[in-house]
Motif scaffolding. Structure first.
Motif, PDB file in Angstrom:
ATOM      1  N   UNK A   1     -30.098 -69.975 -23.375  1.00 54.14           N
ATOM      2  CA  UNK A   1     -29.500 -68.638 -23.296  1.00 54.14           C
ATOM      3  C   UNK A   1     -28.260 -68.475 -24.161  1.00 54.14           C
ATOM      4  N   UNK A   2     -27.807 -69.554 -24.787  1.00 53.76           N
ATOM      5  CA  UNK A   2     -26.563 -69.504 -25.563  1.00 53.76           C
ATOM      6  C   UNK A   2     -26.842 -68.987 -26.976  1.00 53.76           C
ATOM      7  N   UNK A   3     -26.540 -67.722 -27.191  1.00 55.25           N
ATOM      8  CA  UNK A   3     -26.823 -67.090 -28.481  1.00 55.25           C
ATOM      9  C   UNK A   3     -25.967 -67.647 -29.612  1.00 55.25           C
ATOM     10  N   UNK A   4     -24.914 -68.395 -29.287  1.00 57.24           N
ATOM     11  CA  UNK A   4     -24.062 -68.955 -30.330  1.00 57.24           C
ATOM     12  C   UNK A   4     -24.658 -70.214 -30.946  1.00 57.24           C
ATOM     13  N   UNK A   5     -25.710 -70.761 -30.331  1.00 55.05           N
ATOM     14  CA  UNK A   5     -26.317 -71.990 -30.820  1.00 55.05           C
ATOM     15  C   UNK A   5     -27.467 -71.691 -31.779  1.00 55.05           C
ATOM     16  N   UNK A   6     -27.725 -72.633 -32.658  1.00 56.45           N
ATOM     17  CA  UNK A   6     -28.830 -72.488 -33.611  1.00 56.45           C
ATOM     18  C   UNK A   6     -30.165 -72.467 -32.869  1.00 56.45           C
ATOM     19  N   UNK A   7     -31.127 -71.761 -33.429  1.00 56.51           N
ATOM     20  CA  UNK A   7     -32.405 -71.560 -32.760  1.00 56.51           C
ATOM     21  C   UNK A   7     -33.163 -72.841 -32.428  1.00 56.51           C
ATOM     22  N   UNK A   8     -33.141 -73.886 -33.276  1.00 56.08           N
ATOM     23  CA  UNK A   8     -33.866 -75.115 -32.905  1.00 56.08           C
ATOM     24  C   UNK A   8     -33.416 -75.693 -31.577  1.00 56.08           C
ATOM     25  N   UNK A   9     -32.112 -75.659 -31.296  1.00 53.43           N
ATOM     26  CA  UNK A   9     -31.614 -76.158 -30.016  1.00 53.43           C
ATOM     27  C   UNK A   9     -32.132 -75.298 -28.869  1.00 53.43           C
ATOM     28  N   UNK A  10     -32.081 -73.999 -29.060  1.00 53.96           N
ATOM     29  CA  UNK A  10     -32.488 -73.076 -28.003  1.00 53.96           C
ATOM     30  C   UNK A  10     -33.989 -73.186 -27.724  1.00 53.96           C
ATOM     31  N   UNK A  11     -34.774 -73.399 -28.780  1.00 52.26           N
ATOM     32  CA  UNK A  11     -36.221 -73.508 -28.602  1.00 52.26           C
ATOM     33  C   UNK A  11     -36.606 -74.738 -27.784  1.00 52.26           C
ATOM     34  N   UNK A  12     -36.034 -75.896 -28.146  1.00 51.79           N
ATOM     35  CA  UNK A  12     -36.392 -77.110 -27.409  1.00 51.79           C
ATOM     36  C   UNK A  12     -35.898 -77.025 -25.968  1.00 51.79           C
ATOM     37  N   UNK A  13     -34.748 -76.390 -25.765  1.00 51.28           N
ATOM     38  CA  UNK A  13     -34.231 -76.237 -24.404  1.00 51.28           C
ATOM     39  C   UNK A  13     -35.138 -75.341 -23.571  1.00 51.28           C
ATOM     40  N   UNK A  14     -35.608 -74.247 -24.165  1.00 48.23           N
ATOM     41  CA  UNK A  14     -36.494 -73.339 -23.444  1.00 48.23           C
ATOM     42  C   UNK A  14     -37.806 -74.023 -23.082  1.00 48.23           C
ATOM     43  N   UNK A  15     -38.334 -74.812 -24.003  1.00 49.33           N
ATOM     44  CA  UNK A  15     -39.578 -75.525 -23.733  1.00 49.33           C
ATOM     45  C   UNK A  15     -39.390 -76.522 -22.595  1.00 49.33           C
ATOM     46  N   UNK A  16     -38.297 -77.300 -22.631  1.00 53.34           N
ATOM     47  CA  UNK A  16     -38.046 -78.281 -21.577  1.00 53.34           C
ATOM     48  C   UNK A  16     -37.819 -77.592 -20.230  1.00 53.34           C
ATOM     49  N   UNK A  17     -37.066 -76.511 -20.244  1.00 49.72           N
ATOM     50  CA  UNK A  17     -36.818 -75.771 -19.003  1.00 49.72           C
ATOM     51  C   UNK A  17     -38.124 -75.284 -18.404  1.00 49.72           C
TER      52      UNK A  17
END
Length: 232
Positions: free
Chosen positions: A127-143
């Protein structure tokens, strides 16, 4: 090709069991800290680029060294030693360092079977829009993987559909989850082409492709392994 109701139910049970074994708690049980380190190591390369961008900041060098040390400690099974370091780094102003630390924290919680706590940290990164998309994608998948059994199938599809496309680094994992969700929604016509595409993607692990090929066949999609076909 339609699936008989009784066969469909057995098919879903088999898929669900396999998913739990490979992507939920069993994933961490079998591979443990080494998988955690492997996942974060890939992200660390991206963090290195961000570090380069921030190297004029005197604190960046220290943060990068601390992160490397914390990850090394995790790889050596020294979670107690790594924990306070990761907690401090999770508040770093350097985006890559902060994201990698949060992902590592979440991984250690999952390793300790605290799936709820791990999912919460993954959500924080996603959910952290300040982070680069690759980090957000892997986090969403793991969640989503950790929460899969508690989520409605349409929620899984909404979350992971952008990742469940050929060419995306997470196509295999996200594609399987989306396809299973479509089956739970009684939409095999949407699940079948995803399985077919996974089976045809040579970059994915053979076990994932083989499983997808079998599922595609059940759903009426011809997904022959081209290398095996040529060998025959």
């Amino acid at each position: 090709m339609a699936i008989a109701p009784q066969n469909n139910q057995a098919f879903l049970r088999e898929v669900d069991d396999e998913l739990r074994r490979e992507q939920l708690a069993g994933f961490w049980t079998r591979y443990g800290r080494w998988v955690l380190v492997a996942v974060v190591a890939g992200l660390l390369a991206f963090a290195g680029y961000l570090y380069w961008q921030h190297r004029q900041n005197g604190q960046a060098d220290e943060a990068a060294e601390e992160l490397t040390g914390a990850l090394r400690a995790l790889g050596e099974g020294k979670a107690v030693e790594a924990k306070p370091k990761l907690a401090a780094l999770a508040a770093s102003p350097i985006e890559g360092v902060r994201a990698a630390a949060l992902l590592a924290q979440a991984g250690t919680l999952a390793d300790a079977n605290d799936l709820k706590g791990a999912a919460a940290l993954y959500k924080k990164v996603a959910d952290d829009a300040s982070l680069a998309q690759p980090y957000r994608d892997v986090a969403l998948l793991r969640q989503t993987t950790l929460e899969f059994d508690q989520l409605k199938p349409d929620v899984v599809v909404q979350r992971l559909k952008p990742l469940a496309v050929a060419g995306n680094p997470w196509f295999g994992s996200a594609g399987e989850l989306v396809a299973i969700s479509y089956l739970r929604m009684k939409k095999p016509e949407l699940a079948a082409p995803i399985y077919g595409k996974i089976a045809e993607t040579e970059e994915l692990p053979r076990t994932v492709r083989s499983r997808a090929r079998q599922m595609a066949g059940v759903l009426g999609v011809d997904a022959v392994d081209q290398k095996e076909s040529a060998a025959q």
